[in-house]
Scaffold this active site. Sequence first.
Site, PDB file in Angstrom:
ATOM      1  N   HIS A 364       0.824  -1.203   0.000  1.00 55.57           N
ATOM      2  CA  HIS A 364       0.000   0.000   0.000  1.00 55.57           C
ATOM      3  C   HIS A 364       0.859   1.255   0.000  1.00 55.57           C
ATOM      4  O   HIS A 364       0.498   2.268  -0.584  1.00 55.57           O
ATOM      5  CB  HIS A 364      -0.953  -0.001   1.202  1.00 55.57           C
ATOM      6  CG  HIS A 364      -2.240  -0.706   0.880  1.00 55.57           C
ATOM      7  ND1 HIS A 364      -3.071  -1.235   1.839  1.00 55.57           N
ATOM      8  CD2 HIS A 364      -2.830  -0.961  -0.296  1.00 55.57           C
ATOM      9  CE1 HIS A 364      -4.113  -1.797   1.245  1.00 55.57           C
ATOM     10  NE2 HIS A 364      -3.989  -1.644  -0.047  1.00 55.57           N
ATOM     11  N   GLU A 606      -2.209 -17.884 -23.654  1.00 55.45           N
ATOM     12  CA  GLU A 606      -1.130 -17.775 -22.666  1.00 55.45           C
ATOM     13  C   GLU A 606      -0.490 -19.111 -22.335  1.00 55.45           C
ATOM     14  O   GLU A 606       0.374 -19.199 -21.474  1.00 55.45           O
ATOM     15  CB  GLU A 606      -1.595 -17.031 -21.403  1.00 55.45           C
ATOM     16  CG  GLU A 606      -2.884 -17.485 -20.799  1.00 55.45           C
ATOM     17  CD  GLU A 606      -3.301 -16.626 -19.604  1.00 55.45           C
ATOM     18  OE1 GLU A 606      -2.539 -15.756 -19.168  1.00 55.45           O
ATOM     19  OE2 GLU A 606      -4.412 -16.863 -19.100  1.00 55.45           O
ATOM     20  N   CYS A 677      -1.746  -8.242 -23.530  1.00 56.46           N
ATOM     21  CA  CYS A 677      -1.916  -7.539 -22.253  1.00 56.46           C
ATOM     22  C   CYS A 677      -0.883  -7.949 -21.199  1.00 56.46           C
ATOM     23  O   CYS A 677      -1.073  -7.731 -20.025  1.00 56.46           O
ATOM     24  CB  CYS A 677      -3.335  -7.726 -21.715  1.00 56.46           C
ATOM     25  SG  CYS A 677      -3.858  -9.428 -21.582  1.00 56.46           S
TER      26      CYS A 677
HETATM   27  C1  PEP Z   1      -0.478 -12.580 -18.592  1.00 50.87           C
HETATM   28  O1  PEP Z   1      -0.383 -13.752 -18.226  1.00 50.87           O
HETATM   29  O2  PEP Z   1       0.299 -12.033 -19.388  1.00 50.87           O
HETATM   30  C2  PEP Z   1      -1.583 -11.736 -18.102  1.00 50.87           C
HETATM   31  C3  PEP Z   1      -1.789 -10.552 -18.624  1.00 50.87           C
HETATM   32  O3  PEP Z   1      -2.334 -12.190 -17.080  1.00 50.87           O
HETATM   33  P1  PEP Z   1      -1.822 -12.283 -15.559  1.00 50.87           P
HETATM   34  O4  PEP Z   1      -0.542 -11.516 -15.491  1.00 50.87           O
HETATM   35  O5  PEP Z   1      -2.900 -11.704 -14.729  1.00 50.87           O
HETATM   36  O6  PEP Z   1      -1.662 -13.754 -15.373  1.00 50.87           O
HETATM   37 MG    MG Z   2      -2.004 -14.772 -17.269  1.00 49.99          MG
END
Ligand code: PEP
Ligand code: MG
Length: 762
Positions: A364, A606, A677
């Site tokens: 935090h 992924e 992402c």
């Molecule tokens: C990833 O695996 O790249 C992703 C964006 O999801 P997380 O980091 O939440 O697993």
């Molecule tokens: Mg992921």
Amino acid sequence: MLDALRQIVQDLSAAGGFRAALDLIVARVSLILDAEVCSIYLRNRDSGWFVLVANEGLNAEMVCHVTLNQREGLVGLVAERAEPINLEDASSHPRFHLVPGLNEEVFSAFLGVPIIHVREVLGVLVVQDREVRRYDEEELAFLVTLAAQIAGRVAHAEATGDIANLIPGGARAQREAHFEGVPGVPGIGIGTAFVVLPPARLELVNDRDADDVDAELGHFEHAIEQTRKDIERINEAVAKSLGPEERELFDAYLHLLDDAVWADDVRGRIRKGQWAQGALKQAIAEQTAAFERMRNSYLRERSADVRDLGQRVLANLQEVSHAREPYPPDMVLVAEEVTAPMMAELPIERLRGIVSMKGSRNSHGAILADALGIPAVMGAVDVPIYNVQSRTVIVDGHYGDVYVNPGSVVRDAYEQFLREETDFAQELNTLRDLPSATRDGHAINLWVNIGLVSEITRSLDRGAQGIGLFRTEVPFALGDRFPTEEEQRAIYREHMEAFEPNPVTMRTLDIGGDKPLSYFPIQEENPFLGWRGIRVTLDHPEIFLVQVRAMMKANAGLQGVLRIMLPMVTRLEQVEEAKSLIHRAHGEIVEEGFAVKTPLVGVMIEVPATIYLTREIARTVDFLAVGSNDLTQYMLAVDRNNPRVADLFEDMHPSMLIALREIAKGSHAENKPVGICGELAGTPEGAVLCVGMGYDVLSMNAANLPLVKWVIRRVSLRDCRRILARSLRLRSSREILAFVRQQLMEAGLQRALPHHELAARA
Ligand code: PEP
Ligand code: MG
């Protein structure tokens, strides 16, 4: 011998200081191996020489006065080869080097083993004997094992300056020193160290029987009340400088204080006869241990809040108050564990940087610092906090570096970086409402990854045009049971309204792996290869259905498109099954009278298996998004959270680039948009490559967005494709990174690159 080894290691952890530990090692080893001499030589980091720091059996006066360079003597040879050397008769070896005054001449047998930490030889452990003999395999194995066991401690001593302190005139805190932590909040801060020690220490409280149970209960209630007032007072004081979302952090503290579970635990222990302070210590220890067992770093960091709260209650129980030294005008807060209230008690406008020995970017303290734009280094375990008060400190939150007493070279360089950074930040601020398109007009969607309500404003301020990844497990993890449909709807609605009319991508619950829920524990040998993401939710359709219902209801009446995204997919049947559940839920909601649109459904790529199914999957869904963090982890077999293999975690590995390009091609061949992402998308280098591959969406942490936008607006799609094509011919991520950076520099975009990179090339 194993028992003896265990005993030494155990006694070492109890040994007072580093000096005592070294003396204990040499005394024990010479006894166990029946060796007349045992010595430890350690590297002096400043000079690179090896210093005799502990000894049994030689001239004791020479300890700390014998130094050997890496090319000198048998000790130097052990260090140079980084392997043990076992000799019957040392003096006949060509590298034998007689140190006058040490009285080594009479010893024949010599066994030296290196002390190695993360590939670096930090020292040499030596035994010697008068008789001509070779140490046997078991003795060798013993010494090698011991050296490996103590290596971590030696590394720590080197970093803290304990080794330098052994050497006459070597105290480091007096001199320029550099420490490493982890990046907390990016940016550079320069100021005077202001050390804040905990208000009271739970670990120093003894267990004791209560003299008067009722009186102890009364003390406890009073202390809780006092603590509440303290926090409310801090909250009021900071209200002016914080937005409503940051103030949530303080509300979270008050919630923690009101949490009946731990306070009842304390009361229960007092009723059983423990005095209030002891009961508090025990209850807080249990609470923090529960948080610390969690692998999710955001949740693990909550243990810091509980401990901080416990210390505040304890300080009120002990009725201690600390006089504060005057605040310097430009201050760097240094503490064992920086927490949000600790920062809020200081004059925030003077804070130039933060150094916390514990914690990570999810603490935090770091979250608040980020909101306030204060650079922070977290997890700086080696910073000698008791010795740095009032010294000049440089905080480099980009790299996690801390410099104490910087010399003029370092200081001048950082002052220059700071000036450039301030100018650049002002320029980035002006980009908010400008389009994110390349110079030749190719538009790219720059969206954010989000998990906390407190990130909404920041994301919008930084010009995000949508949410590319809502990590719904974060709000799930904040409670102590599964949230109800209505609770979920309200949270999702808040985000959707804030981003209206832009698209919002909600990922279905991605628990398991490093993200367990406290109220839904999953115990597995191999959590990353276990029950994770969609595997869990398809086994629990009741959880899945409630969640997708909440998402769709939250979207009712809004223009923004709801995109539901499925994590950890490995086979097509999972997609079909999830789609049919979403379809069913949609039908039910419409029947209930809600005017909800059919959401788009997408899949996260992924796990490597899905790379080869890209086209089939794309045909079944509306969009794809690459989770490059997990894809890297599974592709390279590197645990994304394991610091030992952190340097093998290469999201720009040549195989990753090939895979990412194939995914983009496959998705587009089916006319489906594709995003990315993972962290890769949020770096200038990664973004340029992804644009070159044709990714439609780059989703990243809000903090990185303006910089990525700045870069994208200054390159052309052609540039990106050219850079990608040449990168695909390179053989390692190091070469790829260097090449892309060089290209960015040649395009005049050096301001987007990390300052170390620029300094190295200057
Ligand atoms: C990833 O695996 O790249 C992703 C964006 O999801 P997380 O980091 O939440 O697993
Ligand atoms: Mg992921």
